[in-house]
Write a protein that holds these residues in place. Sequence first.
Motif, PDB file in Angstrom:
ATOM      1  N   UNK A 154      -2.544  44.136 -30.023  1.00  0.00           N
ATOM      2  CA  UNK A 154      -1.332  44.560 -29.923  1.00  0.00           C
ATOM      3  C   UNK A 154      -0.847  45.037 -28.691  1.00  0.00           C
ATOM      4  N   UNK A 155      -1.991  44.450 -27.933  1.00  0.00           N
ATOM      5  CA  UNK A 155      -1.416  43.727 -26.372  1.00  0.00           C
ATOM      6  C   UNK A 155      -1.084  42.564 -26.100  1.00  0.00           C
ATOM      7  N   UNK A 156      -1.852  41.578 -26.937  1.00  0.00           N
ATOM      8  CA  UNK A 156      -1.247  39.932 -27.382  1.00  0.00           C
ATOM      9  C   UNK A 156       0.280  39.980 -27.475  1.00  0.00           C
ATOM     10  N   UNK A 157       1.030  40.609 -28.117  1.00  0.00           N
ATOM     11  CA  UNK A 157       1.777  40.631 -28.982  1.00  0.00           C
ATOM     12  C   UNK A 157       2.790  40.987 -27.878  1.00  0.00           C
ATOM     13  N   UNK A 158       2.824  42.350 -27.271  1.00  0.00           N
ATOM     14  CA  UNK A 158       3.488  43.045 -26.623  1.00  0.00           C
ATOM     15  C   UNK A 158       3.226  42.196 -24.653  1.00  0.00           C
ATOM     16  N   UNK A 199      -7.308  54.508 -27.236  1.00  0.00           N
ATOM     17  CA  UNK A 199      -6.423  55.330 -27.835  1.00  0.00           C
ATOM     18  C   UNK A 199      -5.240  55.184 -26.430  1.00  0.00           C
ATOM     19  N   UNK A 200      -6.575  55.641 -24.994  1.00  0.00           N
ATOM     20  CA  UNK A 200      -6.123  55.840 -23.892  1.00  0.00           C
ATOM     21  C   UNK A 200      -4.856  53.770 -24.012  1.00  0.00           C
ATOM     22  N   UNK A 201      -5.533  53.032 -24.173  1.00  0.00           N
ATOM     23  CA  UNK A 201      -5.350  51.403 -24.168  1.00  0.00           C
ATOM     24  C   UNK A 201      -3.859  51.298 -24.962  1.00  0.00           C
ATOM     25  N   UNK A 202      -3.543  51.746 -25.497  1.00  0.00           N
ATOM     26  CA  UNK A 202      -2.485  52.032 -26.833  1.00  0.00           C
ATOM     27  C   UNK A 202      -1.489  52.630 -26.313  1.00  0.00           C
ATOM     28  N   UNK A 203      -1.743  53.903 -25.962  1.00  0.00           N
ATOM     29  CA  UNK A 203      -0.663  54.795 -25.774  1.00  0.00           C
ATOM     30  C   UNK A 203       0.116  54.478 -24.116  1.00  0.00           C
ATOM     31  N   UNK A 204      -1.020  53.283 -23.243  1.00  0.00           N
ATOM     32  CA  UNK A 204      -0.458  53.373 -22.028  1.00  0.00           C
ATOM     33  C   UNK A 204       0.363  51.597 -22.269  1.00  0.00           C
TER      34      UNK A 204
END
Length: 350
Positions: A207-211, A78-83
Motif C-alpha cells: 500500500x505504501x508503494x502504491x500511494x 495497523x498504525x502504518x496503514x491508518x497513517x
Amino acid sequence: MTTPAPAPTPTERPPAPDPASEFIDRRTPVARLRGVLHRYPAISPGVVLVVAILVFGALNPHFLAPANLSLITQQVAVIGVLGIAETLVILTAGIDLSVGAAMVLSSVVVGNTAAGLHFPAPLALLAGLATGLLAGALNGILVTRLALPPFIVTLGTLSIFTALLLLISNGATVQGTKLPDLATWTGGTFKLAGVDISYGVVLMAALYLAVAYVLGRTAWGRHVYAVGDDKEAARLTGIRVNRVLLSVYMLAGAIVVIAAWTQIGRDFGSSPNAATDANLNAITAVVIGGTSLFGGRGNIWGTLLGALIVGVFRNGLALIGLDVLYQTLAVGILVIAAVAIDQWIRKVRK
C-alpha cells in the motif's frame, strides 16, 4: 574669452557580477540545515529512528531479538496503514479524528456480516469496504459541500462511528474461530531472515508503494499537494478543489478498511474495543514523519518512519520496564517536538 566646457565625467559602471557568487551559499550552518530538512522532511524521523534503535538495543539485548522485531512490525502494521489515510488528509491541510473509529466500525461490520449473517468472506470484506467508503464520503461531503472545518466534522463523525459500532456489535467480540480464513488471513506469518513477517505487514508495504507512486507520479497527487499548499491558488489554476478533497476523504476511507482487515488478523477477531489509541498513534506517526499539519509538505515514507518510531518507542520503553503511562507520555512529547520542528522548518527562506 570663453572657457571650454568641462569634459563629461564618465558614468560609473556597476562592478561585474562574480560568476561564482551564485554557487556560494552564504547562509549560516543552521539555516542550511533548515533548508535541507525543508527539502527532505524524512531525514529527521530517519535519524530519530536509528538513534532509538541503537539506544534501546544497548539498554536491553532482547530488543533486537528476531521475535521482538517481529512483534514490532506486527504492531506497526495497523498504525502504518491508518497513517497513510491520515497523511492524505493532512496533506490537504485538514485532519481526520475519526480514522480509528471508522477502522473499528469497518472491522465490526466485517466480523458481524461474516459470523452473524454468514456472508462469504469476500462479501463480508466488500461490506467493510462499503462502510469505509461511506464514512469517507460523509466526511468529505460535510467538508466540501457545507464548508465545515475538518476538525469539527471528524470530531462529530468520531462519535457517530463509535455509536454505530457499539450498536452493530452489541459490545460483543467476534472470535477468529467464527470467521472465515480470508478474514483473518492478514494475521498469518512467514519467515524472512529469521523474523516472522505477517501478511498484514506485506499488505502495508504494498500500500505504501502504491500511494507513494500515486502522490509522486500522477496529476492527482500533484493536485493534492497544491490544494494543501494554497486552496485559492489551486482553484485559480483550474484545479477542482472540492473534487480533490472529496476523493481524498473517500480514498482515506477505503484505506481505513485495509487497516481494519489487518487489525482483524492481528487480534484474530473483531472487537468493538480494539485500537482505542489508534487516532493518537496515526496522527503521531504522520506528524513525526515530517508531514506538515498546515498542508502541502511531506511524503508517505516519512509516515512509515513515524509509525516505526511510535512502535519502537512503545516496545523499547516496555522492555526497560517503564509503565504504559510513561510510554504515552513519551509519545506526547514526540508529537510536541515534531510540531515545533515543523514550525521551525517552515520559516526557511525560499
